[in-house]
Design a protein around this motif. Structure first.
Motif, PDB file in Angstrom:
ATOM      1  N   MET A   1      63.106  52.936  -1.541  1.00 31.85           N
ATOM      2  CA  MET A   1      64.410  52.275  -1.518  1.00 31.85           C
ATOM      3  C   MET A   1      64.361  51.004  -2.356  1.00 31.85           C
ATOM      4  O   MET A   1      63.332  50.339  -2.430  1.00 31.85           O
ATOM      5  N   LYS A   2      65.526  50.661  -2.943  1.00 31.97           N
ATOM      6  CA  LYS A   2      65.607  49.477  -3.777  1.00 31.97           C
ATOM      7  C   LYS A   2      66.338  48.362  -3.022  1.00 31.97           C
ATOM      8  O   LYS A   2      67.345  48.607  -2.358  1.00 31.97           O
ATOM      9  N   ALA A   3      65.814  47.128  -3.147  1.00 26.13           N
ATOM     10  CA  ALA A   3      66.436  45.958  -2.533  1.00 26.13           C
ATOM     11  C   ALA A   3      66.671  44.909  -3.610  1.00 26.13           C
ATOM     12  O   ALA A   3      65.759  44.591  -4.383  1.00 26.13           O
ATOM     13  N   LEU A   4      67.878  44.371  -3.666  1.00 22.89           N
ATOM     14  CA  LEU A   4      68.216  43.304  -4.600  1.00 22.89           C
ATOM     15  C   LEU A   4      68.199  41.979  -3.865  1.00 22.89           C
ATOM     16  O   LEU A   4      68.825  41.839  -2.802  1.00 22.89           O
ATOM     17  N   VAL A   5      67.475  41.003  -4.428  1.00 22.05           N
ATOM     18  CA  VAL A   5      67.326  39.686  -3.817  1.00 22.05           C
ATOM     19  C   VAL A   5      67.726  38.632  -4.845  1.00 22.05           C
ATOM     20  O   VAL A   5      67.272  38.679  -5.991  1.00 22.05           O
ATOM     21  N   THR A   6      68.573  37.686  -4.435  1.00 19.51           N
ATOM     22  CA  THR A   6      68.921  36.578  -5.320  1.00 19.51           C
ATOM     23  C   THR A   6      68.004  35.389  -5.049  1.00 19.51           C
ATOM     24  O   THR A   6      67.143  35.432  -4.173  1.00 19.51           O
ATOM     25  N   ASN A   7      68.190  34.303  -5.843  1.00 20.39           N
ATOM     26  CA  ASN A   7      67.296  33.141  -5.779  1.00 20.39           C
ATOM     27  C   ASN A   7      65.849  33.568  -6.007  1.00 20.39           C
ATOM     28  O   ASN A   7      64.921  33.144  -5.314  1.00 20.39           O
ATOM     29  N   ALA A   8      65.680  34.415  -7.017  1.00 17.65           N
ATOM     30  CA  ALA A   8      64.400  35.093  -7.208  1.00 17.65           C
ATOM     31  C   ALA A   8      63.268  34.188  -7.653  1.00 17.65           C
ATOM     32  O   ALA A   8      62.108  34.603  -7.618  1.00 17.65           O
ATOM     33  N   THR A   9      63.578  32.953  -8.099  1.00 16.17           N
ATOM     34  CA  THR A   9      62.508  32.033  -8.489  1.00 16.17           C
ATOM     35  C   THR A   9      62.325  30.909  -7.480  1.00 16.17           C
ATOM     36  O   THR A   9      61.482  30.040  -7.678  1.00 16.17           O
ATOM     37  N   GLU A  10      63.109  30.914  -6.406  1.00  9.16           N
ATOM     38  CA  GLU A  10      63.032  29.870  -5.383  1.00  9.16           C
ATOM     39  C   GLU A  10      62.250  30.380  -4.175  1.00  9.16           C
ATOM     40  O   GLU A  10      62.023  31.574  -4.014  1.00  9.16           O
ATOM     41  N   ASP A  11      61.890  29.442  -3.291  1.00 13.29           N
ATOM     42  CA  ASP A  11      61.026  29.795  -2.163  1.00 13.29           C
ATOM     43  C   ASP A  11      61.625  30.894  -1.288  1.00 13.29           C
ATOM     44  O   ASP A  11      60.930  31.816  -0.859  1.00 13.29           O
ATOM     45  N   GLY A  12      62.932  30.793  -0.988  1.00  9.50           N
ATOM     46  CA  GLY A  12      63.548  31.788  -0.126  1.00  9.50           C
ATOM     47  C   GLY A  12      63.521  33.176  -0.731  1.00  9.50           C
ATOM     48  O   GLY A  12      63.189  34.157  -0.058  1.00  9.50           O
ATOM     49  N   GLY A  13      63.875  33.280  -2.013  1.00  9.95           N
ATOM     50  CA  GLY A  13      63.858  34.577  -2.679  1.00  9.95           C
ATOM     51  C   GLY A  13      62.462  35.143  -2.821  1.00  9.95           C
ATOM     52  O   GLY A  13      62.249  36.350  -2.674  1.00  9.95           O
ATOM     53  N   LEU A  14      61.500  34.279  -3.100  1.00 15.43           N
ATOM     54  CA  LEU A  14      60.116  34.734  -3.234  1.00 15.43           C
ATOM     55  C   LEU A  14      59.579  35.255  -1.904  1.00 15.43           C
ATOM     56  O   LEU A  14      58.881  36.271  -1.856  1.00 15.43           O
ATOM     57  N   ALA A  15      59.922  34.548  -0.807  1.00 13.43           N
ATOM     58  CA  ALA A  15      59.479  35.007   0.509  1.00 13.43           C
ATOM     59  C   ALA A  15      60.118  36.345   0.862  1.00 13.43           C
ATOM     60  O   ALA A  15      59.462  37.242   1.415  1.00 13.43           O
ATOM     61  N   ALA A  16      61.403  36.496   0.539  1.00 12.86           N
ATOM     62  CA  ALA A  16      62.080  37.759   0.829  1.00 12.86           C
ATOM     63  C   ALA A  16      61.477  38.901   0.025  1.00 12.86           C
ATOM     64  O   ALA A  16      61.288  40.010   0.539  1.00 12.86           O
ATOM     65  N   ALA A  17      61.156  38.642  -1.248  1.00 12.73           N
ATOM     66  CA  ALA A  17      60.565  39.689  -2.085  1.00 12.73           C
ATOM     67  C   ALA A  17      59.234  40.145  -1.511  1.00 12.73           C
ATOM     68  O   ALA A  17      58.947  41.353  -1.458  1.00 12.73           O
ATOM     69  N   ARG A  18      58.419  39.208  -1.066  1.00  6.27           N
ATOM     70  CA  ARG A  18      57.115  39.571  -0.511  1.00  6.27           C
ATOM     71  C   ARG A  18      57.278  40.403   0.759  1.00  6.27           C
ATOM     72  O   ARG A  18      56.577  41.409   0.956  1.00  6.27           O
ATOM     73  N   SER A  19      58.213  40.005   1.629  1.00 11.85           N
ATOM     74  CA  SER A  19      58.439  40.747   2.870  1.00 11.85           C
ATOM     75  C   SER A  19      58.893  42.172   2.594  1.00 11.85           C
ATOM     76  O   SER A  19      58.375  43.132   3.178  1.00 11.85           O
ATOM     77  N   LEU A  20      59.875  42.306   1.715  1.00 10.75           N
ATOM     78  CA  LEU A  20      60.443  43.628   1.450  1.00 10.75           C
ATOM     79  C   LEU A  20      59.472  44.532   0.703  1.00 10.75           C
ATOM     80  O   LEU A  20      59.390  45.732   0.972  1.00 10.75           O
ATOM     81  N   ALA A  21      58.711  43.942  -0.238  1.00 12.28           N
ATOM     82  CA  ALA A  21      57.719  44.746  -0.955  1.00 12.28           C
ATOM     83  C   ALA A  21      56.650  45.262  -0.002  1.00 12.28           C
ATOM     84  O   ALA A  21      56.207  46.417  -0.115  1.00 12.28           O
ATOM     85  N   ALA A  22      56.242  44.423   0.945  1.00 10.21           N
ATOM     86  CA  ALA A  22      55.232  44.851   1.917  1.00 10.21           C
ATOM     87  C   ALA A  22      55.735  45.990   2.792  1.00 10.21           C
ATOM     88  O   ALA A  22      54.945  46.790   3.303  1.00 10.21           O
ATOM     89  N   ALA A  23      57.062  46.070   2.959  1.00 11.05           N
ATOM     90  CA  ALA A  23      57.648  47.136   3.768  1.00 11.05           C
ATOM     91  C   ALA A  23      57.947  48.386   2.962  1.00 11.05           C
ATOM     92  O   ALA A  23      58.508  49.347   3.502  1.00 11.05           O
ATOM     93  N   GLY A  24      57.618  48.371   1.661  1.00  9.58           N
ATOM     94  CA  GLY A  24      57.775  49.558   0.846  1.00  9.58           C
ATOM     95  C   GLY A  24      58.999  49.584  -0.048  1.00  9.58           C
ATOM     96  O   GLY A  24      59.238  50.587  -0.732  1.00  9.58           O
ATOM     97  N   PHE A  25      59.778  48.508  -0.089  1.00  9.71           N
ATOM     98  CA  PHE A  25      60.943  48.461  -0.973  1.00  9.71           C
ATOM     99  C   PHE A  25      60.509  48.159  -2.404  1.00  9.71           C
ATOM    100  O   PHE A  25      59.537  47.419  -2.634  1.00  9.71           O
ATOM    101  N   ASP A  26      61.249  48.714  -3.373  1.00 18.52           N
ATOM    102  CA  ASP A  26      61.162  48.251  -4.757  1.00 18.52           C
ATOM    103  C   ASP A  26      62.137  47.094  -4.889  1.00 18.52           C
ATOM    104  O   ASP A  26      63.356  47.278  -4.746  1.00 18.52           O
ATOM    105  N   VAL A  27      61.602  45.894  -5.150  1.00 17.70           N
ATOM    106  CA  VAL A  27      62.423  44.683  -5.113  1.00 17.70           C
ATOM    107  C   VAL A  27      62.909  44.338  -6.510  1.00 17.70           C
ATOM    108  O   VAL A  27      62.123  44.270  -7.466  1.00 17.70           O
ATOM    109  N   ILE A  28      64.211  44.085  -6.610  1.00 21.28           N
ATOM    110  CA  ILE A  28      64.843  43.629  -7.844  1.00 21.28           C
ATOM    111  C   ILE A  28      65.268  42.180  -7.619  1.00 21.28           C
ATOM    112  O   ILE A  28      65.970  41.873  -6.657  1.00 21.28           O
ATOM    113  N   GLY A  29      64.834  41.297  -8.493  1.00 22.21           N
ATOM    114  CA  GLY A  29      65.162  39.891  -8.369  1.00 22.21           C
ATOM    115  C   GLY A  29      66.248  39.476  -9.336  1.00 22.21           C
ATOM    116  O   GLY A  29      66.310  39.963 -10.470  1.00 22.21           O
TER     117      GLY A  29
END
Length: 403
Positions: A1-29
């Protein structure tokens, strides 16, 4: 599954990307800027620069991006991304799963004067709001001892534009400067007390407006020292703070995330709402390190996963420490200037105790943090008026973007 996350260079977006990637999502920033050398999070499969600092071009580009990549779930992080999701909710919901509040509720929290009035109506304590004449009278009655806060009328984030005024002569210049840079101003009572009196409550609601999770913290350091984002904090389990602010969210049938900042007023012993931010905070990695994975929980709720039960409060480890390295370093620099190297080092060691695991966790995705240090610092604008503290940098959203 693909997940789109905004604020991709800020702390919140980076934390979300790490969480979702660990759960198996393909993360788009997605972000309004690129880091030097095109650096991006190692947890993002793709990264899109939406360009420009103005909200409207950013919002248009973000909607086009959702239409192009068709993510399974859209997790907006930060004010720009969340406001875009709110304003285009119906169109976006036809292309992706998302869980955000409606615009009327968002703006009630986003507009600080409206938010304060709504809190008072619902019986939630908050600082007194003054007219210009009332504020001047307060300062004249106790010159040098009384203080008022002049701030932008909108949630612009990171304490930008907040100015503490103690001298009557400084008040007019402070409000005129705030109005010029931010399209208006709000004057409030300045609640006395140090950083330890500052508390936060992070809330996450289901698409049916049920509370799914709550996370409370106490600040240990903030930057600027007079008031700003958390430089160091600790996780707490203050159920009474959650109950204090819930009437606002129940009334507005909230969906998605919000953060409430409060301060304990020693004059009457009451916690008072400083502001309500209708979005996730930047310190998502802190909640995750305590065992509460808010980004993953938010994504699963947006996707309609009915197997996600509400988290029993607290449902996370209490007493954990959090440090934002760049902000913490700035507080240490200020302490060295004010108190000398020895005192600054001793207090820093005390406040860092127990935070090693969280700091080491940054090494899992270090390049964005290092690249951000090379970005130019925003100007703080014209000189501050005499008798007023220095406001922080110019806002990420201008008044015409949100009205």
């Amino acid at each position: 599954m693909k997940a789109l996350v905004t604020n991709a260079t800020e702390d919140g977006g980076l934390a979300a990307a790490r969480s979702l990637a660990a759960a198996g999502f393909d993360v788009i920033g997605a972000e309004a800027r690129r880091l030097p050398w095109g650096v991006r999070s190692r947890y993002m499969k793709e990264h899109y620069d939406l360009g420009g600092s103005d909200f409207r071009p950013f919002a248009d580009a973000l909607v086009r991006l959702v239409e192009a990549v068709r993510p399974d779930v859209f997790l907006p992080i930060g004010t720009r991304g969340t406001l875009t999701a709110v304003r285009h909710r119906e169109a976006l919901a036809a292309m992706t799963a998302l869980n955000v509040v409606d615009e009327a509720a968002f703006m009630t929290a986003f507009d600080k004067a409206v938010c304060a009035a709504e809190c008072r109506r619902l019986g939630i304590a908050c600082p007194d709001v003054y007219s210009f004449e009332e504020a001047r009278a307060v300062l004249e009655q106790a010159p040098g001892r009384a203080a008022v806060v002049v701030k932008p009328p909108w949630d612009v984030g990171a304490a930008r534009g907040v100015c503490y005024v103690r001298e009557p002569a400084a008040l007019r210049e402070a409000v005129e400067r705030c109005a010029r840079l931010y399209g208006g101003y709000l004057i409030q009572d300045c609640i006395p007390g140090g950083v330890e009196a500052m508390k936060t409550v992070v809330l996450l609601f289901t698409p049916r407006s049920d509370l799914a999770a709550a996370f409370t913290t106490q600040k240990i350091r903030q930057w600027p020292r007079t008031g700003g984002p958390t430089a160091a904090g600790r996780s707490t389990a203050e159920r009474d703070l959650v109950e204090l602010v819930l009437p606002f969210f129940r009334h507005w049938r909230w969906r998605g995330a919000a953060e409430v900042e409060l301060k304990l007023d020693a004059r009457d012993g009451r916690h008072k709402v400083i502001e309500i931010n209708p979005r996730f905070p930047a310190y998502l990695r802190f909640a995750r390190s305590c065992g509460l994975d808010l980004p993953l929980l938010a994504a699963r709720l947006a996707l309609g996963d009915e197997r996600v039960p509400p988290r029993a409060f607290p449902g996370y480890r209490v007493g954990r420490r959090y440090v934002a390295p760049t902000l913490f370093a700035r507080t240490v620099r200020d302490d060295v200037r004010a108190h000398g190297f020895g005192v600054a080092l001793r207090t820093a060691r005390t406040d860092l105790r127990g935070a090693a695991a969280g700091i080491l966790g940054l090494l899992a995705d270090p390049l964005p943090l290092l690249a951000r240090t090379l970005l130019p610092t925003r100007s703080s604008g014209p000189p501050r008026p005499a008798g007023a503290s220095r406001p922080s940098a110019s806002p990420p959203l201008r008044p015409y973007d949100v009205i």
